[in-house]
Design a protein around this motif. Sequence first.
Motif, PDB file in Angstrom:
ATOM      1  N   LYS A  49       0.832  -1.205   0.000  1.00  0.00           N
ATOM      2  CA  LYS A  49       0.000   0.000   0.000  1.00  0.00           C
ATOM      3  C   LYS A  49       0.869   1.258   0.000  1.00  0.00           C
ATOM      4  CE  LYS A  49      -3.801  -2.193   2.557  1.00  0.00           C
ATOM      5  NZ  LYS A  49      -4.526  -2.229   3.855  1.00  0.00           N
ATOM      6  N   PHE A  50       1.971   1.201   0.773  1.00  0.00           N
ATOM      7  CA  PHE A  50       2.874   2.344   0.817  1.00  0.00           C
ATOM      8  C   PHE A  50       3.492   2.591  -0.560  1.00  0.00           C
ATOM      9  CE2 PHE A  50       6.872   4.506   1.206  1.00  0.00           C
ATOM     10  CZ  PHE A  50       6.619   5.501   2.138  1.00  0.00           C
ATOM     11  N   CYS A  51       3.934   1.522  -1.212  1.00  0.00           N
ATOM     12  CA  CYS A  51       4.571   1.669  -2.522  1.00  0.00           C
ATOM     13  C   CYS A  51       3.626   2.301  -3.531  1.00  0.00           C
ATOM     14  CB  CYS A  51       5.055   0.314  -3.024  1.00  0.00           C
ATOM     15  SG  CYS A  51       6.496  -0.333  -2.151  1.00  0.00           S
ATOM     16  N   LEU A  52       2.358   1.880  -3.523  1.00  0.00           N
ATOM     17  CA  LEU A  52       1.384   2.471  -4.438  1.00  0.00           C
ATOM     18  C   LEU A  52       1.126   3.935  -4.103  1.00  0.00           C
ATOM     19  CD1 LEU A  52       0.999  -0.543  -5.179  1.00  0.00           C
ATOM     20  CD2 LEU A  52      -1.451  -0.067  -5.400  1.00  0.00           C
ATOM     21  N   TRP A  53       1.109   4.242  -2.802  1.00  0.00           N
ATOM     22  CA  TRP A  53       0.947   5.643  -2.380  1.00  0.00           C
ATOM     23  C   TRP A  53       2.151   6.471  -2.823  1.00  0.00           C
ATOM     24  CZ3 TRP A  53       4.269   8.220   0.979  1.00  0.00           C
ATOM     25  CH2 TRP A  53       3.887   9.524   1.333  1.00  0.00           C
ATOM     26  N   ALA A  54       3.354   5.968  -2.558  1.00  0.00           N
ATOM     27  CA  ALA A  54       4.570   6.718  -2.854  1.00  0.00           C
ATOM     28  C   ALA A  54       4.763   6.926  -4.349  1.00  0.00           C
ATOM     29  CB  ALA A  54       5.784   5.992  -2.271  1.00  0.00           C
ATOM     30  N   ALA A  55       4.251   5.998  -5.161  1.00  0.00           N
ATOM     31  CA  ALA A  55       4.418   6.118  -6.609  1.00  0.00           C
ATOM     32  C   ALA A  55       3.765   7.379  -7.157  1.00  0.00           C
ATOM     33  CB  ALA A  55       3.833   4.892  -7.303  1.00  0.00           C
ATOM     34  N   LYS A  56       2.725   7.859  -6.479  1.00  0.00           N
ATOM     35  CA  LYS A  56       1.977   9.001  -7.011  1.00  0.00           C
ATOM     36  C   LYS A  56       1.873  10.181  -6.052  1.00  0.00           C
ATOM     37  CE  LYS A  56      -0.826   6.084 -10.065  1.00  0.00           C
ATOM     38  NZ  LYS A  56      -2.201   5.708 -10.500  1.00  0.00           N
ATOM     39  N   ALA A  57       2.378  10.044  -4.826  1.00  0.00           N
ATOM     40  CA  ALA A  57       2.244  11.113  -3.841  1.00  0.00           C
ATOM     41  C   ALA A  57       3.071  12.332  -4.241  1.00  0.00           C
ATOM     42  CB  ALA A  57       2.677  10.624  -2.466  1.00  0.00           C
ATOM     43  N   PRO A  58       2.481  13.519  -4.247  1.00  0.00           N
ATOM     44  CA  PRO A  58       3.234  14.734  -4.567  1.00  0.00           C
ATOM     45  C   PRO A  58       4.394  14.937  -3.597  1.00  0.00           C
ATOM     46  CG  PRO A  58       0.867  15.168  -4.598  1.00  0.00           C
ATOM     47  CD  PRO A  58       1.047  13.791  -4.019  1.00  0.00           C
ATOM     48  N   GLY A  59       5.568  15.228  -4.130  1.00  0.00           N
ATOM     49  CA  GLY A  59       6.723  15.507  -3.290  1.00  0.00           C
ATOM     50  C   GLY A  59       7.468  14.286  -2.790  1.00  0.00           C
ATOM     51  N   ALA A  60       6.980  13.075  -3.102  1.00  0.00           N
ATOM     52  CA  ALA A  60       7.629  11.862  -2.581  1.00  0.00           C
ATOM     53  C   ALA A  60       8.806  11.411  -3.434  1.00  0.00           C
ATOM     54  CB  ALA A  60       6.614  10.731  -2.470  1.00  0.00           C
ATOM     55  N   GLY A  61       8.902  11.903  -4.651  1.00  0.00           N
ATOM     56  CA  GLY A  61       9.939  11.446  -5.565  1.00  0.00           C
ATOM     57  C   GLY A  61      11.345  11.758  -5.095  1.00  0.00           C
ATOM     58  N   ASN A  62      12.299  10.909  -5.511  1.00  0.00           N
ATOM     59  CA  ASN A  62      13.715  11.072  -5.188  1.00  0.00           C
ATOM     60  C   ASN A  62      13.955  11.070  -3.682  1.00  0.00           C
ATOM     61  OD1 ASN A  62      14.153  11.283  -7.956  1.00  0.00           O
ATOM     62  ND2 ASN A  62      14.003  13.512  -7.926  1.00  0.00           N
ATOM     63  N   ASN A  63      13.364  10.092  -3.011  1.00  0.00           N
ATOM     64  CA  ASN A  63      13.471   9.994  -1.556  1.00  0.00           C
ATOM     65  C   ASN A  63      13.591   8.545  -1.098  1.00  0.00           C
ATOM     66  OD1 ASN A  63      13.216  12.557   0.064  1.00  0.00           O
ATOM     67  ND2 ASN A  63      11.505  12.868  -1.361  1.00  0.00           N
ATOM     68  N   ILE A  64      14.194   8.382   0.067  1.00  0.00           N
ATOM     69  CA  ILE A  64      14.247   7.109   0.774  1.00  0.00           C
ATOM     70  C   ILE A  64      13.257   7.175   1.931  1.00  0.00           C
ATOM     71  CG2 ILE A  64      15.699   5.527   2.112  1.00  0.00           C
ATOM     72  CD1 ILE A  64      18.116   6.678   0.637  1.00  0.00           C
TER      73      ILE A  64
END
Length: 421
Positions: free
Chosen positions: A231-246
Motif C-alpha cells: 500500500k505504501f509503494c502504491l501511495w509513494a508512486a503518485k504522492a506529490p513531493g515523494a519522488g527522489n526519496n528514501i
Amino acid sequence: MSSALVTGATGMTGSAIIHHLIKDGSYEKVYSFSRRNPGNQHPKVQHVPMDLQSSVEAMAHSLNGVSAEYIYFCAYLARDDPTELLHVNVTLLSNFLQALKATGADKKIKRFILTCGFKQYGVHLGQAKQPFLEDDPLLENIEGVSWPPNFYYEQQRVLTEAAAKGGWEWIATLPEDVLGYARGNFMNEASSIGLYCAVSKALPGSELPFPGSKANYFTFNCWTSANLHAKFCLWAAKAPGAGNNIFNVMNGDTESFQNLWPHLATRFGCKIPDPMFPNGGVLNTKGYSSYESLTIPLQNRPPLQASASSLGLSSDPLVKKSPELFLQVDPEKWARREDVNEAWASLRDKYNLDQKAWDEATWDFLVLTMGRDWSCVASMSKARKLGWTGYADTWEELEDTFRELEEGGVLPPAEQLRRDF
C-alpha cells in the motif's frame, strides 16, 4: 489510467504489490516479471518470464513491447558473502535499467520504486543510533572504521544516476522483518517462527522456549506487513513531493518479543517456560540443559560508531567492542534434532503439510532477529509529513500471515493443533 511493472513477482513484497495493483482501479495493466509464473489469474495482469541474472540483451528481448509509468523493483538474490551479495544484486538492477533504456521503455517511466531494507542502517552488524532516520550517515569508512559492503547503497546510487539521466523519479523503501506469504516461497521470518511454535507444541510438554537472548526478549523492534508495504509503494508512486526519496516503512507500532511470545504460546497452545532464561540469561552461558546454545562473534564495530562523535560517545566502550549474537537455543541445530524431526513428520502426515516448508525453512532469520541484543526502531515522520497515514498492528498482521501459511499447507491449523496435541 496507469500501468505498472513488478519484478520479483514471486516474492513476498512483489506478490503483495501485484495483489494491491489489481485492486487499484487507477491501474489498467500490470506486468509481472519473474522466472516462475506466480499464477495471478486476472485480466489486467500479464506475466513476462524473465531471468534478471541474464544479459542486458536477453532482458531487452523479454521487455520488447512492454513499458509502464510505474516500476516496482522487488527482485533480490541472497548470498552469504557481502561482496558477492553486492555484486549480484547491483548487477540485477543495473542490467535491468540498461534493458529498459535499450528498448526505449525508460521514456515512459514516471517513478521507479526500489525495495531495500533495514540493513541500510546495519541492523545485522550491531547497535546503531535509534530511532533510524533516512538521512543517517551511511556505514562507509567513517572515522577510520570500515564495515562490510552494503549493496543497498550502490543500488541507490545506480538508480539515482539513471533517474537523473532519464528525467524520471526514484523512491527507495526500507521495510524491516517483512511479515507476509508468497506461494512456494519459504524465505520469511513468519514461517520459521510458526514452524518452531507448531513443532514445540507437538513435542512432549509443549513448552515454548524463547530461542534468543534475554536482552533480545526485552528490546524494542519494528516489523513491516507485506500488505502495508505494498500500500505504501502504491501511495509513494503518485504522492506529490515523494519522488527522489528514501522512506522507512513500518507498521507504525513498536513491538517486542516480551509481548509477542506469550501471544504465540497461546495461539499454538504451548506453555511458557518459567524460568524463561535459566542461569539468568547471562551471555555465553548455557540456557536450557537439553538444547544447544549459539554464540556468533561479529567481526566489525557496531554501526553506532558512525554517530559516536555527534553523540559524545567516541571513547565509550559501547562503540569500541565488536558485537555478538547469542541464542540460548540454536535454531539450526534444533531443526536437525531427531525428536524435532519426528514431531515435524507427525504434523506433516496428520495435516498434509508441505515438506518443502521444512526443508527450505530459513532458521538463520531467527539467528539474527532473536540473537541480537540491540533494538531496531525507526521513525516514520518523513512519510507522515507527506501525507502517509497507513498503519498495521504487528500481532494482527502476524496472525493473518499464519492463517495464510495454514491455507498454504505450511503450518497446521492452530485450532486443530491445540486440540490434537
